[in-house]
Design a protein around this motif. Structure first.
Motif, mmCIF file in Angstrom:
data_model
loop_
_atom_site.group_PDB
_atom_site.id
_atom_site.type_symbol
_atom_site.label_atom_id
_atom_site.label_comp_id
_atom_site.label_asym_id
_atom_site.label_seq_id
_atom_site.Cartn_x
_atom_site.Cartn_y
_atom_site.Cartn_z
ATOM 1 N N PRO A 56 14.055 -55.935 18.503
ATOM 2 C CA PRO A 56 13.314 -55.102 19.332
ATOM 3 C C PRO A 56 12.089 -55.422 19.573
ATOM 4 C CG PRO A 56 13.616 -54.207 17.326
ATOM 5 C CD PRO A 56 14.217 -55.320 17.147
ATOM 6 N N LEU A 57 11.442 -54.892 20.474
ATOM 7 C CA LEU A 57 9.856 -55.055 20.720
ATOM 8 C C LEU A 57 8.759 -54.779 19.789
ATOM 9 C CD1 LEU A 57 7.885 -56.512 22.897
ATOM 10 C CD2 LEU A 57 7.653 -54.173 23.887
ATOM 11 N N VAL A 191 6.287 -64.963 39.596
ATOM 12 C CA VAL A 191 6.842 -63.819 39.901
ATOM 13 C C VAL A 191 7.643 -63.102 38.495
ATOM 14 C CG1 VAL A 191 9.562 -63.467 40.606
ATOM 15 C CG2 VAL A 191 7.942 -64.788 42.083
ATOM 16 N N LEU A 192 8.075 -64.221 37.384
ATOM 17 C CA LEU A 192 8.380 -63.613 36.328
ATOM 18 C C LEU A 192 7.423 -62.874 35.571
ATOM 19 C CD1 LEU A 192 10.367 -66.625 34.553
ATOM 20 C CD2 LEU A 192 11.371 -64.830 36.096
ATOM 21 N N GLU A 203 9.735 -58.986 28.237
ATOM 22 C CA GLU A 203 9.103 -60.218 27.781
ATOM 23 C C GLU A 203 10.311 -61.184 27.123
ATOM 24 O OE1 GLU A 203 4.604 -58.584 26.869
ATOM 25 O OE2 GLU A 203 5.655 -59.568 25.380
ATOM 26 N N LYS A 204 11.147 -60.559 26.493
ATOM 27 C CA LYS A 204 12.224 -61.081 25.795
ATOM 28 C C LYS A 204 13.239 -62.186 26.860
ATOM 29 C CE LYS A 204 14.693 -59.629 22.447
ATOM 30 N NZ LYS A 204 15.599 -58.762 21.825
ATOM 31 N N ASP A 205 13.229 -61.215 28.033
ATOM 32 C CA ASP A 205 13.946 -61.701 29.079
ATOM 33 C C ASP A 205 13.074 -62.963 29.874
ATOM 34 O OD1 ASP A 205 14.866 -58.441 30.360
ATOM 35 O OD2 ASP A 205 16.134 -59.881 28.835
ATOM 36 N N THR A 210 12.490 -68.721 30.435
ATOM 37 C CA THR A 210 11.346 -70.083 30.275
ATOM 38 C C THR A 210 12.061 -70.907 29.404
ATOM 39 O OG1 THR A 210 9.376 -68.507 30.670
ATOM 40 C CG2 THR A 210 9.260 -70.380 29.554
ATOM 41 N N ALA A 211 12.686 -70.579 28.565
ATOM 42 C CA ALA A 211 13.427 -71.603 27.478
ATOM 43 C C ALA A 211 14.467 -72.192 28.261
ATOM 44 C CB ALA A 211 14.032 -70.915 26.369
#
Length: 273
Positions: A56-57, A191-192, A203-205, A210-211
């Motif tokens: 979790p964040l 855009v992201l 941010e995890k998305d 990005t990965a």
């Protein structure tokens, strides 16, 4: 010779890593944020448990806070403690080793270059204005190593901090094609960033997408195929699944949900197929 050996953090009983272990309790007393484990050697597992794909964040923020305190201790503008530099380098060895593996084609001595640059980036880290210590230090290390090893054959095409990259200098029209691809990459990243700021994705998305983009680039996946520029291609999915410890289907599902959310919010992006 490994990155850890080059950094001098392969033996917890010797050198700066041993000094960092001796100082760990005092650092925790001086700064409660660091008082999360009894022994520095327990910290990698503690950090990993809070930075996995399902974390979790709040856990991600907690882990980054610990790394940020170490970066401040290591900085000449902070604690100027080289033992703290060794402690942070010790935590970043897995990421630095993976980076060295990915760049091994640049030099037979890539471990030496990565280790040396990692140390410099830790010492120079701008902790006053940046967070996300691990990601930023490793990204800056990668940029600097590539620039040093291939600088004479490269041209900077995007000066923005978030997306600056180097491309091989080639005769036109190849250079123009490369520049257009770099511009497209910059637009997608913009855009992201906007999608995160507007709570379209987390941010995890963004980190996952990005990965996937990096993996697709490394595997030279065609952007003309299925899966939004190759992000949902099998090579990219397999690579990120292996790194994250998630199943391929989980990575695909999360990526498609994020891409569809971005497409729904901003319209002009192709939905994941």
């Amino acid at each position: 010779m490994s990155v850890a050996t080059r950094l001098g953090v392969d033996d917890p009983e010797e050198g700066l890593l041993a000094q960092a272990r001796d100082r760990w309790a005092r650092w925790g007393q001086d700064d409660p944020v660091l008082a999360v484990v009894a022994d520095l050697l327990e910290l990698p597992e503690w950090v990993q448990a809070r930075t996995g794909p399902q974390a979790p964040l709040p856990a991600l923020v907690e882990a980054d806070a610990v790394l940020h305190r170490l970066a401040r201790l290591a900085s000449p503008r902070g604690g100027d403690d080289v033992a703290a530099t060794a402690a942070l380098a010790y935590l970043l060895v897995p990421g630095a080793s993976l980076l060295a593996h990915r760049l091994e084609g640049y030099s037979p001595h890539i471990d030496h270059y990565v280790a040396g640059q990692l140390w410099l980036e830790i010492r120079a880290f701008p902790w006053e204005r940046l967070s996300k210590v691990a990601a930023n230090v490793l990204l800056r290390t990668r940029r600097a190593v590539i620039r040093d090893l291939r600088g004479d054959a490269l041209t900077p095409v995007d000066p923005t901090e978030a997306t600056w990259q180097l491309l091989e200098t080639r005769p036109r029209p190849h250079a123009e094609d490369a520049y257009r691809r770099a511009q497209a990459s910059w637009r997608v990243r913009t855009v992201l960033d906007q999608a995160v700021a507007e709570n379209v994705i987390t941010e995890k998305d963004r980190a996952l997408l990005t990965a996937l983009a990096e993996a697709a680039s490394e595997h030279r996946v065609s952007r003309a195929g299925r899966g939004f520029g190759g992000l949902c291609s099998i090579p990219a999915l397999e690579s990120v699944a292996a790194q994250s410890g998630c199943s391929l289907s989980t990575v695909r599902r999360r990526a498609r949900e994020s891409l569809d959310a971005v497409a729904a919010a901003y319209g002009y992006l192709q939905k994941a197929s």
